[in-house]
Write a protein that holds these residues in place. Structure first.
Motif, mmCIF file in Angstrom:
data_model
loop_
_atom_site.group_PDB
_atom_site.id
_atom_site.type_symbol
_atom_site.label_atom_id
_atom_site.label_comp_id
_atom_site.label_asym_id
_atom_site.label_seq_id
_atom_site.Cartn_x
_atom_site.Cartn_y
_atom_site.Cartn_z
ATOM 1 N N TRP A 1 0.835 -1.206 0.000
ATOM 2 C CA TRP A 1 0.000 0.000 0.000
ATOM 3 C C TRP A 1 0.876 1.264 0.000
ATOM 4 N N HIS A 2 1.918 1.247 0.778
ATOM 5 C CA HIS A 2 2.776 2.434 0.879
ATOM 6 C C HIS A 2 3.582 2.679 -0.394
ATOM 7 N N ARG A 3 3.730 1.651 -1.219
ATOM 8 C CA ARG A 3 4.464 1.828 -2.472
ATOM 9 C C ARG A 3 3.580 2.390 -3.591
ATOM 10 N N LEU A 4 2.269 2.350 -3.405
ATOM 11 C CA LEU A 4 1.341 2.820 -4.423
ATOM 12 C C LEU A 4 1.266 4.336 -4.448
ATOM 13 N N THR A 5 1.048 4.874 -5.642
ATOM 14 C CA THR A 5 0.786 6.313 -5.753
ATOM 15 C C THR A 5 -0.649 6.597 -5.332
ATOM 16 N N SER A 6 -0.964 7.857 -5.150
ATOM 17 C CA SER A 6 -2.327 8.235 -4.759
ATOM 18 C C SER A 6 -3.336 7.782 -5.803
ATOM 19 N N GLU A 7 -2.962 7.914 -7.079
ATOM 20 C CA GLU A 7 -3.869 7.492 -8.152
ATOM 21 C C GLU A 7 -4.079 5.989 -8.136
ATOM 22 N N GLU A 8 -3.012 5.234 -7.901
ATOM 23 C CA GLU A 8 -3.124 3.775 -7.853
ATOM 24 C C GLU A 8 -3.987 3.338 -6.673
ATOM 25 N N ARG A 9 -3.847 3.999 -5.554
ATOM 26 C CA ARG A 9 -4.682 3.670 -4.396
ATOM 27 C C ARG A 9 -6.143 3.944 -4.691
ATOM 28 N N TRP A 10 -6.396 5.065 -5.368
ATOM 29 C CA TRP A 10 -7.782 5.456 -5.674
ATOM 30 C C TRP A 10 -8.417 4.430 -6.615
ATOM 31 N N ARG A 11 -7.665 4.010 -7.637
ATOM 32 C CA ARG A 11 -8.191 3.007 -8.569
ATOM 33 C C ARG A 11 -8.455 1.691 -7.866
ATOM 34 N N LEU A 12 -7.568 1.354 -6.943
ATOM 35 C CA LEU A 12 -7.725 0.099 -6.204
ATOM 36 C C LEU A 12 -8.974 0.138 -5.334
ATOM 37 N N VAL A 13 -9.178 1.252 -4.637
ATOM 38 C CA VAL A 13 -10.337 1.397 -3.762
ATOM 39 C C VAL A 13 -11.638 1.342 -4.571
ATOM 40 N N ARG A 14 -11.608 1.976 -5.755
ATOM 41 C CA ARG A 14 -12.803 1.995 -6.604
ATOM 42 C C ARG A 14 -13.033 0.670 -7.303
ATOM 43 N N GLY A 15 -12.006 -0.192 -7.278
ATOM 44 C CA GLY A 15 -12.147 -1.506 -7.894
ATOM 45 C C GLY A 15 -12.063 -1.471 -9.394
#
Length: 280
Positions: free
Chosen positions: A265-279
């Motif tokens: 999780w800490h290696r992900l960018t903000s955009e990658e985290r957002w895409r992951l959360v949105r599925g």
């Protein structure tokens, strides 16, 4: 298997037959306890007065579903036969600490016992003590020299102790033994050996082949660890999640999953985290 072996000595004249009969009774008792069978109390009593410690452990599991606390002094006072049966019952019911304590009192230079020595070796590996596991597997292999599984487990210990040449020899030996180890332990240890030698691509290939067919805890942990080293965090987290789902009672696997997920999780960018959360 026990019944087939015992059929060759129906009167239990030979000492080996008596040992097999005892082990069969303990295995049946463990199965009855796990299944909450109505016969478990009578089966515990049927072990006989010469196994008081084993009976005590059985009663504790029957009434409290957990192994009792057995002081070291009490274990020392029990007969070797009683300690052996106690260790077997605890091993079959998941009592790692009690099984280890009961079997470890047996001198390493005693007559080799494929069951007790091999199982104790497994317990030591679970506890990440290959130094203690190695002599036990060596003793077990002396008792059962044709066992590909025991030979592969001995190779596992050698890899963990960085004795790579010995590990290679043992794996080559295991390949020629019959019956073949259905868990394909040697294939997983071969991958461990490649990783220890720095052959990471080959290790990954071997782990992945095993991963498609097996879900042993050591395979999953070692494969996930390699993937983390290679920077493949998503698949590593997936594999560690599989470990937890397969063995939810093991706190170590849960801790490793949490650490791997947080690192990813800490290696992900903000955009990658957002895409992951949105599925997406």
């Amino acid at each position: 298997l026990y019944d087939r072996a015992l059929a060759h000595d129906p009167l239990s004249i030979l000492s080996g037959t008596q040992d097999l009969a005892l082990e069969r009774s303990v295995v049946a008792l463990a199965e009855a306890i796990r299944a909450s069978s109505d016969s478990r109390d009578s089966m515990a009593v049927a072990l006989g007065p010469e196994l008081p410690l084993t009976q005590r452990v059985a009663r504790a599991w029957i009434f409290a579903a957990t192994p009792p606390e057995i002081p070291a002094a009490e274990l020392a006072l029990a007969t070797p036969l009683d300690r052996h049966a106690t260790g077997l019952l605890a091993f079959l019911l998941g009592g790692v600490e009690l099984a280890t304590a009961a079997w470890s009192t047996r001198p390493i230079d005693a007559e080799p016992d494929a069951l007790a020595d091999g199982a104790l070796g497994e317990l030591y590996l679970i506890q990440e003590r290959p130094d203690l596991a190695y002599p036990r597997f060596l003793s077990a292999l002396r008792a059962a020299p044709s066992s590909a599984f025991l030979c592969s487990e001995l190779a596992d210990c050698a890899v963990r102790q960085d004795d790579l040449a010995v590990a290679e020899e043992l794996l080559d030996r295991a390949a020629g033994l019959r019956p073949v180890d259905t868990y394909e332990t040697a294939a997983r240890v071969r991958a461990d050996l490649c990783r220890a030698r720095g052959e990471l691509s080959e290790a990954r290939r071997l782990y992945d082949e095993q991963y498609q067919a097996h879900s042993g805890p050591r395979l999953l942990r070692h494969y996930a660890s390699l993937l983390e080293e290679l920077g493949e965090q998503p698949l590593a987290v997936e594999i560690r999640l599989r470990s937890v789902r397969g063995h939810p009672e093991v706190a170590l696997y849960r801790a490793e999953l949490l650490a791997a997920a947080e690192a990813w999780w800490h290696r992900l960018t903000s955009e990658e985290r957002w895409r992951l959360v949105r599925g997406s």
